[in-house]
Design a protein around this motif. Structure first.
Motif, PDB file in Angstrom:
ATOM      1  N   PRO A 240       0.946  -1.134   0.078  1.00 59.89           N
ATOM      2  CA  PRO A 240       0.103   0.023  -0.233  1.00 59.89           C
ATOM      3  C   PRO A 240       0.765   1.251  -0.077  1.00 59.89           C
ATOM      4  O   PRO A 240       1.930   1.213   0.579  1.00 59.89           O
ATOM      5  CB  PRO A 240      -0.638  -0.024   1.174  1.00 59.89           C
ATOM      6  CG  PRO A 240       0.049  -0.869   2.043  1.00 59.89           C
ATOM      7  CD  PRO A 240       0.824  -2.027   1.360  1.00 59.89           C
ATOM      8  N   LYS A 247      -0.502   3.306   6.699  1.00 61.71           N
ATOM      9  CA  LYS A 247      -1.567   2.741   5.599  1.00 61.71           C
ATOM     10  C   LYS A 247      -2.923   3.820   5.778  1.00 61.71           C
ATOM     11  O   LYS A 247      -3.181   4.069   6.791  1.00 61.71           O
ATOM     12  CB  LYS A 247      -1.956   1.330   6.015  1.00 61.71           C
ATOM     13  CG  LYS A 247      -2.933   0.767   4.970  1.00 61.71           C
ATOM     14  CD  LYS A 247      -3.264  -0.654   5.212  1.00 61.71           C
ATOM     15  CE  LYS A 247      -4.281  -1.184   4.176  1.00 61.71           C
ATOM     16  NZ  LYS A 247      -4.908  -2.605   4.516  1.00 61.71           N
ATOM     17  N   ASP A 249      -6.958   4.329   3.471  1.00 63.19           N
ATOM     18  CA  ASP A 249      -7.585   4.214   2.464  1.00 63.19           C
ATOM     19  C   ASP A 249      -8.504   5.471   2.078  1.00 63.19           C
ATOM     20  O   ASP A 249      -8.386   6.566   3.037  1.00 63.19           O
ATOM     21  CB  ASP A 249      -8.668   2.889   2.483  1.00 63.19           C
ATOM     22  CG  ASP A 249      -9.609   3.119   3.533  1.00 63.19           C
ATOM     23  OD1 ASP A 249      -9.478   4.180   4.004  1.00 63.19           O
ATOM     24  OD2 ASP A 249     -10.229   1.968   3.748  1.00 63.19           O
ATOM     25  N   THR A 292      -8.059   0.185   8.462  1.00 69.31           N
ATOM     26  CA  THR A 292      -8.160   1.741   8.674  1.00 69.31           C
ATOM     27  C   THR A 292      -9.592   2.236   9.071  1.00 69.31           C
ATOM     28  O   THR A 292      -9.882   3.707   9.273  1.00 69.31           O
ATOM     29  CB  THR A 292      -7.938   2.493   7.185  1.00 69.31           C
ATOM     30  OG1 THR A 292      -8.945   2.231   6.328  1.00 69.31           O
ATOM     31  CG2 THR A 292      -6.685   2.028   6.745  1.00 69.31           C
ATOM     32  N   LEU A 366      -8.370   1.935  -1.930  1.00 66.46           N
ATOM     33  CA  LEU A 366      -6.925   1.817  -1.742  1.00 66.46           C
ATOM     34  C   LEU A 366      -5.886   2.180  -2.793  1.00 66.46           C
ATOM     35  O   LEU A 366      -5.943   1.764  -3.870  1.00 66.46           O
ATOM     36  CB  LEU A 366      -6.446   0.323  -0.832  1.00 66.46           C
ATOM     37  CG  LEU A 366      -5.157   0.083  -0.436  1.00 66.46           C
ATOM     38  CD1 LEU A 366      -5.045   0.720   0.697  1.00 66.46           C
ATOM     39  CD2 LEU A 366      -4.988  -1.364  -0.531  1.00 66.46           C
ATOM     40  N   ASP A 368      -1.922   1.707  -4.166  1.00 59.38           N
ATOM     41  CA  ASP A 368      -0.589   1.190  -3.679  1.00 59.38           C
ATOM     42  C   ASP A 368       0.555   1.976  -4.276  1.00 59.38           C
ATOM     43  O   ASP A 368       0.427   3.110  -4.503  1.00 59.38           O
ATOM     44  CB  ASP A 368      -0.691  -0.312  -4.555  1.00 59.38           C
ATOM     45  CG  ASP A 368      -0.584  -0.280  -6.050  1.00 59.38           C
ATOM     46  OD1 ASP A 368      -0.359   0.839  -6.652  1.00 59.38           O
ATOM     47  OD2 ASP A 368      -0.688  -1.020  -6.888  1.00 59.38           O
TER      48      ASP A 368
END
Length: 477
Positions: A240, A247, A249, A292, A366, A368
């Motif tokens: 990610p 991390k 999203d 998240t 998400l 990457d």
């Protein structure tokens, strides 16, 4: 009862209403035409106690009804939809906040099944290049029915990380990561075939707590019940994009007013949801690293209630532009536009497109390390409870603009390409940013009318829009 523009003018209509009552139908929005012409109050109903109630109660000309009172607008939960929709008569102007079978897109296993089917259809009709535009969801297997297919794939790629998610729950409930087949075999022995309790499958009225920091009925938790605890096993995105080592999203809002024809609006605001713990693949059991969801992160020892764990999407877009340049960011956001449209098209033929229905979807995306966006899931009931003052303002504006687009007051002409923070991105075909432009997508010159993460000068735009509409009305009268 209020609503019918023509009114009750003949015995045939009276007998029709009488027959509906005898068939246990509940009518809503019925009245004489004069009442509607005189702009009677819009009677609204909702069971959600959060920013939505604030917006509805403060909307000029709207009036709350409770219990069995007649309503014109109902922001309902999916349990009401399942139990009452098929037995409710609604007049022309009445609106409710879900499509009858919304779960075709919002339940994880159905979403993937529809996307796979749509991809095959595109490959058959338009070729592999067009079908490749649907490659935005991780490799996924429905469990337990595709267990043996999953095992076959698992053994081809030993050592990679997988994530298991229950198809009908959210807020991180029931999710776990694994690399060993033994873990999923233990799950299969322990949970496959178990029925969900009513509390797990659908929050009840007693779960509503107005003083709580999270309203369970307004959350992404509203999924239709299913008879068994089905899961999806999904290949985990091991690379990610990280900010500050953490991390995150994205939550993006899409409003669908119709599926046939497809008419969809994209909201300019949204947010990035961060974990509070630095990302690592060395501890798969740490939910604070990998999940998240705010419902998970706010239980973290490091969580700061005032700071929260969100960035406005404008801040996120500016950050990416400073790191990678505006062209890379434009490409990323264009790829996200593709996700929104292709996912809606994948269910266009299976969703029951009732004219009384609209849907405000919460997309979870998400990113990457290669700046490729991945669709994680789509929520039919995105959380409308605020976690901070900034979050409250975002959701308040989002809901106000949703009501502007739904247009119970009948002020819009139907030709608008922007209403507040919403931009019309698809109207039975792509919508251009330029006025009067034709679809030149095949020539590479077409620019879609989307502005996700751009400036949201909604108040100014709304003033100009409604002033213009008033002038048009005066000129035509």
């Amino acid at each position: 009862m209020t609503g019918s523009r023509r009114g009750i003018r003949n015995w045939g209509y009276v007998l029709f209403l009488f027959s509906l009552q005898n068939q246990n139908y509940k009518g809503h929005g019925l009245s004489k035409g004069k009442e509607r012409e005189q702009r009677a109050p819009v009677r609204f109903k909702t069971t959600l106690v959060n920013t939505l109630m604030d917006v509805l109660r403060h909307r000029p000309g709207w009036m709350e009804v409770k219990d069995e009172g007649e309503w014109d607008f109902y922001w309902c939960d999916v349990s009401w939809l399942r139990e009452n929709f098929d037995h409710t008569y609604m007049d022309e102007h009445v609106r409710i906040s879900h499509f009858r079978n919304h779960y075709e897109l919002t339940r994880k296993n159905y979403m993937v099944k529809n996307l796979k089917r749509f991809r095959k259809q595109l490959e058959r009709e338009a070729g592999k290049l067009e079908a490749a535009k649907c490659d935005f969801f991780p490799q996924t297997f429905e469990m337990p029915c595709e267990y043996h297919l999953f095992v076959e794939e698992f053994r081809k790629n030993p050592g990679i990380t997988w994530i298991m998610k229950p198809v009908a729950r959210s807020q991180g409930k029931g999710i776990f990561l694994f690399r060993r087949l033994k873990d999923v075999m233990d799950w299969r022995k322990g949970t496959a075939g178990k029925k969900l309790t009513s509390m797990e499958a659908q929050p009840t009225q007693s779960a509503v707590n107005p003083s709580s920091s999270h309203d369970t009925r307004s959350s992404d938790d509203q999924k239709d019940e299913i008879p068994v605890e089905n899961y999806v096993a999904q290949r985990y995105i091991e690379n990610p994009y990280l900010i500050g080592g953490c991390k995150f999203d994205l939550r993006v809002y899409v409003l669908v007013m119709s599926y046939i024809p497809l008419r969809a609006w994209l909201y300019r605001d949204g947010f990035a949801r961060f974990s509070n713990t630095r990302f690592t693949l060395n501890s798969l059991d740490d939910q604070y690293v990998h999940l998240t969801n705010v419902a998970v992160q706010k239980t973290s020892p490091d969580y700061h209630p005032k700071k929260g764990c969100k960035w406005m999407i404008q801040r996120f877009r500016q950050y990416l532009a400073s790191k990678h340049g505006p062209e890379a960011v434009e490409a990323l956001f264009s790829d996200m536009d593709n996700i929104f449209i292709k996912s809606l098209q994948s269910v266009q033929k299976v969703i029951i497109s009732d004219k009384h229905c609209f849907e405000l979807y919460g997309y979870d995306i998400l990113i990457d390390q290669d700046l490729k966006p991945w669709l994680l899931e789509v929520n039919a009931s995105p959380s409308l409870t605020a976690s901070s003052q900034e979050d409250y303002e975002l959701k308040t504006h989002l809901l106000e603009d949703t009501l502007h687009v739904v247009d119970m007051e009948a002020r819009l002409t139907g030709k608008e390409k922007r209403v507040g923070g919403f931009d019309l991105m698809w109207n039975d075909g792509p919508v251009s940013r330029e006025e009067g432009a034709t679809d030149l997508s095949g020539m590479g010159k077409f620019v879609t009318n989307t502005h996700l993460g751009c400036v949201n000068d909604r108040k100014q735009q709304l003033r100009q829009l409604f002033r213009s509409l008033q002038m048009q009305k005066k000129a035509s009268s």
